[in-house]
Design a protein around this motif. Sequence first.
Motif, PDB file in Angstrom:
ATOM      1  N   THR A  64      -8.707   4.586  -1.918  1.00  0.00           N
ATOM      2  CA  THR A  64      -8.433   4.108  -0.556  1.00  0.00           C
ATOM      3  C   THR A  64      -8.005   2.632  -0.540  1.00  0.00           C
ATOM      4  O   THR A  64      -7.514   2.151   0.475  1.00  0.00           O
ATOM      5  CB  THR A  64      -9.667   4.299   0.342  1.00  0.00           C
ATOM      6  OG1 THR A  64     -10.804   3.745  -0.319  1.00  0.00           O
ATOM      7  CG2 THR A  64      -9.904   5.778   0.615  1.00  0.00           C
ATOM      8  N   ASP A  65      -8.188   1.927  -1.657  1.00  0.00           N
ATOM      9  CA  ASP A  65      -7.715   0.542  -1.734  1.00  0.00           C
ATOM     10  C   ASP A  65      -6.198   0.466  -1.874  1.00  0.00           C
ATOM     11  O   ASP A  65      -5.612  -0.582  -1.614  1.00  0.00           O
ATOM     12  CB  ASP A  65      -8.362  -0.189  -2.917  1.00  0.00           C
ATOM     13  CG  ASP A  65      -9.835  -0.489  -2.681  1.00  0.00           C
ATOM     14  OD1 ASP A  65     -10.283  -0.434  -1.516  1.00  0.00           O
ATOM     15  OD2 ASP A  65     -10.540  -0.762  -3.672  1.00  0.00           O
ATOM     16  N   ILE A  66      -5.569   1.549  -2.304  1.00  0.00           N
ATOM     17  CA  ILE A  66      -4.114   1.537  -2.486  1.00  0.00           C
ATOM     18  C   ILE A  66      -3.426   2.601  -1.639  1.00  0.00           C
ATOM     19  O   ILE A  66      -2.334   2.391  -1.141  1.00  0.00           O
ATOM     20  CB  ILE A  66      -3.726   1.660  -3.989  1.00  0.00           C
ATOM     21  CG1 ILE A  66      -2.209   1.525  -4.178  1.00  0.00           C
ATOM     22  CG2 ILE A  66      -4.245   2.950  -4.614  1.00  0.00           C
ATOM     23  CD1 ILE A  66      -1.630   0.199  -3.751  1.00  0.00           C
ATOM     24  N   ILE A  67      -4.060   3.772  -1.462  1.00  0.00           N
ATOM     25  CA  ILE A  67      -3.467   4.844  -0.645  1.00  0.00           C
ATOM     26  C   ILE A  67      -4.110   4.781   0.736  1.00  0.00           C
ATOM     27  O   ILE A  67      -5.300   5.066   0.879  1.00  0.00           O
ATOM     28  CB  ILE A  67      -3.685   6.230  -1.295  1.00  0.00           C
ATOM     29  CG1 ILE A  67      -3.031   6.268  -2.687  1.00  0.00           C
ATOM     30  CG2 ILE A  67      -3.100   7.327  -0.395  1.00  0.00           C
ATOM     31  CD1 ILE A  67      -3.357   7.522  -3.497  1.00  0.00           C
TER      32      ILE A  67
ATOM     33  N   LYS B 243       0.854  -1.188   0.000  1.00  0.00           N
ATOM     34  CA  LYS B 243       0.000   0.000   0.000  1.00  0.00           C
ATOM     35  C   LYS B 243       0.888   1.235   0.000  1.00  0.00           C
ATOM     36  O   LYS B 243       2.080   1.166   0.276  1.00  0.00           O
ATOM     37  CB  LYS B 243      -0.902   0.027   1.246  1.00  0.00           C
ATOM     38  CG  LYS B 243      -1.739  -1.232   1.444  1.00  0.00           C
ATOM     39  CD  LYS B 243      -2.785  -1.408   0.375  1.00  0.00           C
ATOM     40  CE  LYS B 243      -3.637  -2.645   0.655  1.00  0.00           C
ATOM     41  NZ  LYS B 243      -4.541  -2.949  -0.448  1.00  0.00           N
ATOM     42  N   ILE B 244       0.275   2.388  -0.287  1.00  0.00           N
ATOM     43  CA  ILE B 244       1.005   3.646  -0.370  1.00  0.00           C
ATOM     44  C   ILE B 244       0.591   4.573   0.767  1.00  0.00           C
ATOM     45  O   ILE B 244      -0.597   4.678   1.085  1.00  0.00           O
ATOM     46  CB  ILE B 244       0.719   4.348  -1.719  1.00  0.00           C
ATOM     47  CG1 ILE B 244       1.274   3.523  -2.883  1.00  0.00           C
ATOM     48  CG2 ILE B 244       1.281   5.772  -1.730  1.00  0.00           C
ATOM     49  CD1 ILE B 244       0.820   4.004  -4.246  1.00  0.00           C
TER      50      ILE B 244
ATOM     51  N   ARG C  89      -5.350  11.918  -6.369  1.00  0.00           N
ATOM     52  CA  ARG C  89      -5.287  10.572  -5.777  1.00  0.00           C
ATOM     53  C   ARG C  89      -6.108   9.577  -6.592  1.00  0.00           C
ATOM     54  O   ARG C  89      -5.713   8.420  -6.758  1.00  0.00           O
ATOM     55  CB  ARG C  89      -5.795  10.578  -4.339  1.00  0.00           C
ATOM     56  CG  ARG C  89      -4.908  11.328  -3.372  1.00  0.00           C
ATOM     57  CD  ARG C  89      -5.673  11.628  -2.079  1.00  0.00           C
ATOM     58  NE  ARG C  89      -4.992  12.641  -1.310  1.00  0.00           N
ATOM     59  CZ  ARG C  89      -4.108  12.378  -0.347  1.00  0.00           C
ATOM     60  NH1 ARG C  89      -3.814  11.144  -0.035  1.00  0.00           N
ATOM     61  NH2 ARG C  89      -3.519  13.354   0.290  1.00  0.00           N
ATOM     62  N   ILE C  90      -7.252  10.046  -7.079  1.00  0.00           N
ATOM     63  CA  ILE C  90      -8.126   9.189  -7.893  1.00  0.00           C
ATOM     64  C   ILE C  90      -7.452   8.879  -9.224  1.00  0.00           C
ATOM     65  O   ILE C  90      -7.474   7.744  -9.703  1.00  0.00           O
ATOM     66  CB  ILE C  90      -9.510   9.854  -8.078  1.00  0.00           C
ATOM     67  CG1 ILE C  90     -10.229   9.928  -6.727  1.00  0.00           C
ATOM     68  CG2 ILE C  90     -10.348   9.099  -9.111  1.00  0.00           C
ATOM     69  CD1 ILE C  90     -11.515  10.722  -6.726  1.00  0.00           C
TER      70      ILE C  90
END
Length: 176
Positions: free
Chosen positions: A84-87, A47-48, A71-72
């Motif tokens: 929110t799945d990655i950041i 994750k980030i 972010r998107i």
Amino acid sequence: EGMKIIFLDIDGVLNSKSGTNISEKFGLDDKLIANLKYIIDSVPNTKIVISSTWRAFEYDELHTSAEIPWRIVLADKLGFFYYTDIIVGDTPFFMDNDKNHRGREIKHWLDENRIDKKVNQFVIIDDEISDITEIFPNNTLKIDSNVGLTHNDAKTAIWTLTNFGKDPIMTENVFF
């Protein structure tokens, strides 16, 4: 298996001084994002956390006339529908007289989140690392801001994220 974290700077990492157009120089360069995606695709449960000054801005308005939050855009380019799945977070902002606070901001995020999120390894990807390496000498990957995140950098990040407890190489990617 625990979570692996990339502490991500953006300027000089996902864009570069040698970029030929505005988005490569100041925005999000697709070629460099592909190298970040290579890391994420290669290491499960990565994750980030955003450590870049970009964390203060919703839109990439400093750089381009964006209508979609950056972010998107970044998550979409990495293959995620929900950012929110990655950041999974941002480091805090320390507003004090000490200019060198990125390393302390990262340490603070880890102190607050390491147990809850079961973080068992991390890599810090940044082009300015002097204050970071004092705290995290084995987890810091220095990026050349003239070119941004290269494929060799990505390989070194993967090595760092998958060799927990060993001494990762610091910066020079000579053996890849």
